[in-house]
Motif scaffolding. Sequence first.
Motif, PDB file in Angstrom:
ATOM      1  N   VAL A   1      -5.929   1.655  -1.744  1.00 27.34           N
ATOM      2  CA  VAL A   1      -6.423   1.665  -0.541  1.00 27.34           C
ATOM      3  C   VAL A   1      -7.631   2.839  -0.836  1.00 27.34           C
ATOM      4  O   VAL A   1      -8.772   2.908  -0.062  1.00 27.34           O
ATOM      5  CB  VAL A   1      -5.456   1.962   0.496  1.00 27.34           C
ATOM      6  CG1 VAL A   1      -4.761   0.749   0.794  1.00 27.34           C
ATOM      7  CG2 VAL A   1      -4.702   3.368   0.335  1.00 27.34           C
TER       8      VAL A   1
ATOM      9  N   ILE B   1       0.849  -1.237  -0.022  1.00 24.58           N
ATOM     10  CA  ILE B   1      -0.067  -0.003   0.024  1.00 24.58           C
ATOM     11  C   ILE B   1       0.963   1.390  -0.062  1.00 24.58           C
ATOM     12  O   ILE B   1       2.167   1.063   0.561  1.00 24.58           O
ATOM     13  CB  ILE B   1      -0.981   0.094   1.006  1.00 24.58           C
ATOM     14  CG1 ILE B   1      -0.483  -0.080   2.536  1.00 24.58           C
ATOM     15  CG2 ILE B   1      -1.900  -0.986   1.103  1.00 24.58           C
ATOM     16  CD1 ILE B   1      -1.083   0.244   3.789  1.00 24.58           C
TER      17      ILE B   1
ATOM     18  N   THR C   1      -2.054  -2.110   7.745  1.00 28.45           N
ATOM     19  CA  THR C   1      -1.466  -3.078   7.069  1.00 28.45           C
ATOM     20  C   THR C   1      -2.424  -4.542   7.137  1.00 28.45           C
ATOM     21  O   THR C   1      -2.771  -5.293   6.124  1.00 28.45           O
ATOM     22  CB  THR C   1      -0.268  -3.809   7.281  1.00 28.45           C
ATOM     23  OG1 THR C   1       0.214  -3.745   8.761  1.00 28.45           O
ATOM     24  CG2 THR C   1       0.839  -2.600   6.777  1.00 28.45           C
TER      25      THR C   1
ATOM     26  N   SER D   1     -12.373   1.668   4.611  1.00 32.47           N
ATOM     27  CA  SER D   1     -11.652   1.381   6.058  1.00 32.47           C
ATOM     28  C   SER D   1     -10.698   2.043   6.195  1.00 32.47           C
ATOM     29  O   SER D   1     -10.120   2.268   7.291  1.00 32.47           O
ATOM     30  CB  SER D   1     -11.318   0.023   6.112  1.00 32.47           C
ATOM     31  OG  SER D   1     -10.340  -0.129   5.095  1.00 32.47           O
ATOM     32  N   MET D   2     -10.248   3.037   5.262  1.00 31.14           N
ATOM     33  CA  MET D   2      -9.069   3.988   5.581  1.00 31.14           C
ATOM     34  C   MET D   2      -9.290   5.236   5.519  1.00 31.14           C
ATOM     35  O   MET D   2     -10.060   5.767   4.625  1.00 31.14           O
ATOM     36  CB  MET D   2      -7.940   3.675   4.532  1.00 31.14           C
ATOM     37  CG  MET D   2      -6.693   4.302   4.910  1.00 31.14           C
ATOM     38  SD  MET D   2      -5.334   3.913   3.824  1.00 31.14           S
ATOM     39  CE  MET D   2      -4.035   4.888   4.331  1.00 31.14           C
TER      40      MET D   2
ATOM     41  N   ALA E   1      -1.684  -6.219   3.401  1.00 27.39           N
ATOM     42  CA  ALA E   1      -0.563  -5.696   2.998  1.00 27.39           C
ATOM     43  C   ALA E   1       0.874  -6.114   3.448  1.00 27.39           C
ATOM     44  O   ALA E   1       0.724  -6.378   4.817  1.00 27.39           O
ATOM     45  CB  ALA E   1      -0.289  -3.977   2.809  1.00 27.39           C
TER      46      ALA E   1
ATOM     47  N   ARG F   1     -11.434   1.604  -0.794  1.00 31.52           N
ATOM     48  CA  ARG F   1     -12.021   0.942   0.296  1.00 31.52           C
ATOM     49  C   ARG F   1     -12.322   1.888   1.495  1.00 31.52           C
ATOM     50  O   ARG F   1     -11.529   3.136   1.494  1.00 31.52           O
ATOM     51  CB  ARG F   1     -10.745  -0.124   0.940  1.00 31.52           C
ATOM     52  CG  ARG F   1     -10.546  -0.956  -0.137  1.00 31.52           C
ATOM     53  CD  ARG F   1      -9.672  -2.039   0.498  1.00 31.52           C
ATOM     54  NE  ARG F   1     -10.267  -2.760   1.664  1.00 31.52           N
ATOM     55  CZ  ARG F   1      -9.689  -3.883   2.091  1.00 31.52           C
ATOM     56  NH1 ARG F   1      -8.728  -4.615   1.678  1.00 31.52           N
ATOM     57  NH2 ARG F   1     -10.311  -4.380   3.270  1.00 31.52           N
TER      58      ARG F   1
ATOM     59  N   GLN G   1      -5.790  -4.338   7.969  1.00 33.12           N
ATOM     60  CA  GLN G   1      -6.863  -4.130   7.173  1.00 33.12           C
ATOM     61  C   GLN G   1      -6.709  -4.224   5.613  1.00 33.12           C
ATOM     62  O   GLN G   1      -7.958  -4.734   4.943  1.00 33.12           O
ATOM     63  CB  GLN G   1      -7.492  -2.504   7.133  1.00 33.12           C
ATOM     64  CG  GLN G   1      -8.124  -2.284   8.731  1.00 33.12           C
ATOM     65  CD  GLN G   1      -8.231  -0.731   8.902  1.00 33.12           C
ATOM     66  OE1 GLN G   1      -7.760  -0.010   8.021  1.00 33.12           O
ATOM     67  NE2 GLN G   1      -9.022  -0.430   9.964  1.00 33.12           N
ATOM     68  N   HIS G   2      -5.728  -4.058   5.113  1.00 36.30           N
ATOM     69  CA  HIS G   2      -5.492  -3.842   3.690  1.00 36.30           C
ATOM     70  C   HIS G   2      -4.662  -5.279   3.282  1.00 36.30           C
ATOM     71  O   HIS G   2      -4.169  -5.442   1.821  1.00 36.30           O
ATOM     72  CB  HIS G   2      -4.897  -2.936   3.210  1.00 36.30           C
ATOM     73  CG  HIS G   2      -5.726  -1.446   3.338  1.00 36.30           C
ATOM     74  ND1 HIS G   2      -6.793  -1.521   2.650  1.00 36.30           N
ATOM     75  CD2 HIS G   2      -5.489  -0.622   4.189  1.00 36.30           C
ATOM     76  CE1 HIS G   2      -7.276  -0.038   3.151  1.00 36.30           C
ATOM     77  NE2 HIS G   2      -6.608   0.278   4.235  1.00 36.30           N
TER      78      HIS G   2
ATOM     79  N   ARG H   1      -2.052  -2.382  -3.826  1.00 39.23           N
ATOM     80  CA  ARG H   1      -3.400  -2.335  -3.270  1.00 39.23           C
ATOM     81  C   ARG H   1      -3.716  -0.958  -3.442  1.00 39.23           C
ATOM     82  O   ARG H   1      -3.097  -0.071  -2.662  1.00 39.23           O
ATOM     83  CB  ARG H   1      -3.399  -3.154  -2.070  1.00 39.23           C
ATOM     84  CG  ARG H   1      -4.751  -3.183  -1.534  1.00 39.23           C
ATOM     85  CD  ARG H   1      -5.596  -4.292  -1.049  1.00 39.23           C
ATOM     86  NE  ARG H   1      -5.174  -5.455  -1.684  1.00 39.23           N
ATOM     87  CZ  ARG H   1      -4.877  -6.667  -1.328  1.00 39.23           C
ATOM     88  NH1 ARG H   1      -4.619  -6.876  -0.075  1.00 39.23           N
ATOM     89  NH2 ARG H   1      -4.669  -7.593  -1.927  1.00 39.23           N
TER      90      ARG H   1
END
Length: 196
Positions: A113, A75, A138, A118-119, A143, A116, A140-141, A111
């Motif tokens: 981010v 990410i 990391t 969530s960030m 990564a 999404r 959450q994604h 990825r």
Amino acid sequence: MLITLFAARRARSISHATRGMAIGMTLLLLAGCSALGNANNRPAEPEPDLSELVHAAAEQMVASNPEIKNYSPMIAATFVSIDNLSQSSTLGRISSEIMASALSRQGMQVREVKMRDSMFIEESVGELILSRQVQRLTSQHNARSILMGTYAQGQDYVYVSARVVRAGDAMVLGSADFRLPLNNNTRSLLEGQGGW
């Protein structure tokens, strides 16, 4: 008498010829010096732009550690001001975007981010990665690595340092640095950080 007159005339013509050759040689030397001076007046080569510098830095990063690709997906965090790690600018955001794209071309899986929810993304700052957030982001994604970077403004250049760090322990997997001329284009990219 005729021989003396002829000799005197010949001496004068040799003297005129010598003087003419000396003048001719001087003119040739001046023309040569002028041509050399004009060689320095050639139009300067265009300065490399941000995209070229970032792509070269990404190539350098992967070339110095080809194993970096094993730490995908990655990410990307917005590059931040070295003087204030909670502050960025258009330069920091676009540098991160271009570097992520360049690393993707080099074989890294990146990825996205921003797709999404969530960030948290602050409108004027971008995706700032602070050490306390690394583990949460990391996971959450999903990564394995994070692209991070800083920049510093000097009098004539902006210095940019980028690195990919391993998500688990923040070990640097690859790094690259470059400097960007501080021209009007660069100044406009820095304006968003509250001055230049």
